[in-house]
Design an enzyme around this catalytic site. Sequence first.
Site, PDB file in Angstrom:
ATOM      1  N   THR A  41       0.854  -1.190   0.000  1.00 22.70           N
ATOM      2  CA  THR A  41       0.000   0.000   0.000  1.00 22.70           C
ATOM      3  C   THR A  41       0.887   1.237   0.000  1.00 22.70           C
ATOM      4  OG1 THR A  41      -1.660  -1.188   1.294  1.00 22.70           O
ATOM      5  CG2 THR A  41      -1.842   1.216   1.226  1.00 22.70           C
ATOM      6  N   ASP A  43       2.754   4.816   0.590  1.00 21.77           N
ATOM      7  CA  ASP A  43       3.039   5.739   1.705  1.00 21.77           C
ATOM      8  C   ASP A  43       3.304   7.109   1.063  1.00 21.77           C
ATOM      9  OD1 ASP A  43       3.036   3.471   3.423  1.00 21.77           O
ATOM     10  OD2 ASP A  43       5.127   3.092   2.861  1.00 21.77           O
ATOM     11  N   ASP A  93       6.162   8.032  -3.359  1.00 22.96           N
ATOM     12  CA  ASP A  93       5.883   6.933  -2.431  1.00 22.96           C
ATOM     13  C   ASP A  93       7.147   6.687  -1.617  1.00 22.96           C
ATOM     14  OD1 ASP A  93       4.790   4.674  -1.159  1.00 22.96           O
ATOM     15  OD2 ASP A  93       5.722   3.360  -2.660  1.00 22.96           O
ATOM     16  N   GLY A 199      46.059  44.562  14.487  1.00 22.91           N
ATOM     17  CA  GLY A 199      47.407  44.253  14.965  1.00 22.91           C
ATOM     18  C   GLY A 199      47.414  43.106  15.947  1.00 22.91           C
ATOM     19  N   GLY A 200      46.388  42.233  15.866  1.00 21.95           N
ATOM     20  CA  GLY A 200      46.350  41.048  16.709  1.00 21.95           C
ATOM     21  C   GLY A 200      46.261  41.384  18.183  1.00 21.95           C
ATOM     22  N   ARG A 202      48.576  42.423  20.003  1.00 21.01           N
ATOM     23  CA  ARG A 202      49.283  43.681  20.269  1.00 21.01           C
ATOM     24  C   ARG A 202      48.297  44.845  20.274  1.00 21.01           C
ATOM     25  NH1 ARG A 202      52.584  43.847  16.034  1.00 21.01           N
ATOM     26  NH2 ARG A 202      51.141  45.114  14.814  1.00 21.01           N
ATOM     27  N   SER A 230      39.769  44.362  13.489  1.00 13.96           N
ATOM     28  CA  SER A 230      40.603  43.202  13.795  1.00 13.96           C
ATOM     29  C   SER A 230      40.909  43.113  15.285  1.00 13.96           C
ATOM     30  CB  SER A 230      41.879  43.245  12.949  1.00 13.96           C
ATOM     31  OG  SER A 230      42.549  42.005  12.963  1.00 13.96           O
ATOM     32  N   ASP A 557      38.860  39.922   7.326  1.00 14.84           N
ATOM     33  CA  ASP A 557      39.483  40.950   8.154  1.00 14.84           C
ATOM     34  C   ASP A 557      39.689  42.237   7.352  1.00 14.84           C
ATOM     35  OD1 ASP A 557      41.393  42.446   9.652  1.00 14.84           O
ATOM     36  OD2 ASP A 557      42.074  40.617  10.630  1.00 14.84           O
TER      37      ASP A 557
END
Length: 769
Positions: A41, A43, A93, A199-200, A202, A230, A557
């Site tokens: 049957t 579905d 189905d 500058g990270g 720093r 940054s 960045d």
Amino acid sequence: MAAIDPYQYIIVEHQVSHRLTVCILRATKVTKGTFGDLLDTPDPYVELFIPTAPEGRQRSKYLNNVVNPEWNETFQFIIDPNENNIMEITLMDANYVMDETLGSTSFNIGEKMKIGKKQEFTFVFNNVTTVFIDMSLEVCSSVDLRFSMALCDEEKLFRQKRRENVIEGIKKLLGPKNSMNAPQSIREVPTIAILGSGGGFRAMIGLSGAMKALVESGVFDCATYVTGLSGSTWYMSTLYSNPEFPTKGPGEINKELMENVSYNPMFLLNPLKVRKYLEALWKKKIAGQPVTFTDMFGMLIGETLIANRMNFKMSEMKNKIHNGQCPLPLFTCLHVKPDVSELMFADWVEFSPYEIGMAKYGTFMHPSLFGSKFFMGTVIKKYEENPLHFLMGVWGSAFSILFNRVLGVSNANNKCSMTMEEELAQIKPKHLIGNDSSDSDDESQSKENGYGCEAAEAEEESQRINQDTWVQRMVKTLFSDSALFNTREGRAGKVHNFMLGLNLNTSFPVSPLCDLVPSDLLEEEDDEVDAAVTDPDEFEMIYEPLDVKSKKIHVVDSGLTFNLPYPIILRPQRAIDLIISFDFSARPSDSSPPFKELLLAEKWAKMNKLPFPKIDTKVFDREGLKECYVFRPKSPMTERDCPTIIHFVLANINFRHYKAPGVKRETEEEIEIGEFDIFDDADTPYSTFNFQYSNKDFTLLHDLMEFNTLNNIEVIKDAIIESVKYRRENPSRCSVSLSDVEYRRLKKSFSFDGLQSRRKRQAAEDLLK
């Protein structure tokens, strides 16, 4: 838009989109054919697919063993009415092994649907099965993007409240003796911005020292904006996400920061932590969002700096500013193109607790929508707001690109070692963006799954296995000497394109903030700026538009183009009078001129016809290296919109001899503490890519910038007094109304004609002499 903004080069043409609502009602006599029905049957479920619509594939639930199913499920699609929108309707189905197609048909939406009318349609499959579907089409009455160059209402309200606090802050800073130089009314309050470079760590630590001085001296209470790029954004994030700020000041917060950065970042890469990070990324990936190494890097930065608030969202910073009690924080990154150098093309993206967007196009959204799927200005799939640590990873993504340098992992094959700054300067678009094909819609793959819908347990198990495989592969890659350390492919942040489906028209307005004089009179000054920068092609393609057909955009960045976030603070609508800028950028030596990034900002401003004071680099020859330099407009009355810039640089000059302003170092120990270099020392701990600071190194850098700032408080006070005086004489400093533009253009034109006549008369008199 009601009118074209006089500063806008690219106009976003907001087209009308349509919302199609589809309700799959029911079906009758679903059959798999005579032989198929004998075996099983059906579905059944129904799948809808509109190729021209994003999120264009939807499907109903499957119903077990039903030949007359009733679904009553509703789906919505955002479509472009200018496209030929065809919806494919497929009756399926569900099976354990492979789902089976029972029938398919096409439906032309534009031809058969009418705006504002709900209609029921029937579709017959195999001359037996009938599917009943309700559909309605309506014009999208509202969009999720804000199309305007103006500041958002929340920022305008903030500025009003902040002025009330700033007027008291300036009075307190100047003191009773200078009360006449303080603002006497709200109209005389200058708009002051504090600005931090990249500058990270720093930059982060340097800004922490400067911010402590600004807060404790009272200058912080006089500022309307704090802007970072940054590394500076990492300190701003640490500060504004702290639940006790501003009650708890930078003095206490900086002590916590010092402890956080004293550990080796490799500590965060143990297998248990990495697996936790990657499982979080896997969830993001299967939800349909792009995932790159920037996501991973953001988690590492977050675990280092804000470990106890990893779920913090940027929009929560509103609590720090809603009454104007603190300056509004502004963060930034770049949108870049895969095939163009970010030095030539980059769109500046600004982030605030109120909204995120690109002023170049006048398109903005609420922070909770950044990363969601958009089409024609409307959200079609909303995701949870990105945590702050993800944005921190994007804002500082230059370090994810060179992650091997962050960890101190060297390439054994590279015998000729470059400095970290030289390596960063050589980043190309191909280093940022890998050759992936992930621009396609993730949901489009659902139809080709290798298993049926009924196999729920099998599907979950398959996903678990895929997750395990993906996590294992990433862990193996992370800890092996592989391409992750030796290449930079796919390191840029990636988000869904919020401008997908919009139309862009190019406009070339004349800014009322730029004197209307012939270009030949400006050539000499422009030549000086061009000669001062390293690349004559810098910003060559800044007028080009974003690709509105690309489903995803890359964000990186901002320091990859230049290392000061002036484009965000120079928006004319913000009408900045005074910029207190802290530049922590790397220099070849401690004695090198500190103007490279500032000159690039000047060039960018001139190309965008924005007022910017002339950066006289000869001041370095005349006065040598100083802790800060002041650049003012040559003639404030004619350059009426030009801000004054106080440019602080990272330099150890007076700090060598003084432990506090006016207090000399006396003991040998005190003198020894002050004797250190920033860039000249070959073993300097202040490298851009050093992510571990001992308490001693942290304290030296922190105290240096605190000293340099306090040592020049009188310079800042004098500049504030000048700004108040200027505001008093020019209370309405900046306007973007078209009537004001025409008036100022006409006034400048008359002034220029008069100036030319006077010059001709003077030349004739000189000849007669």
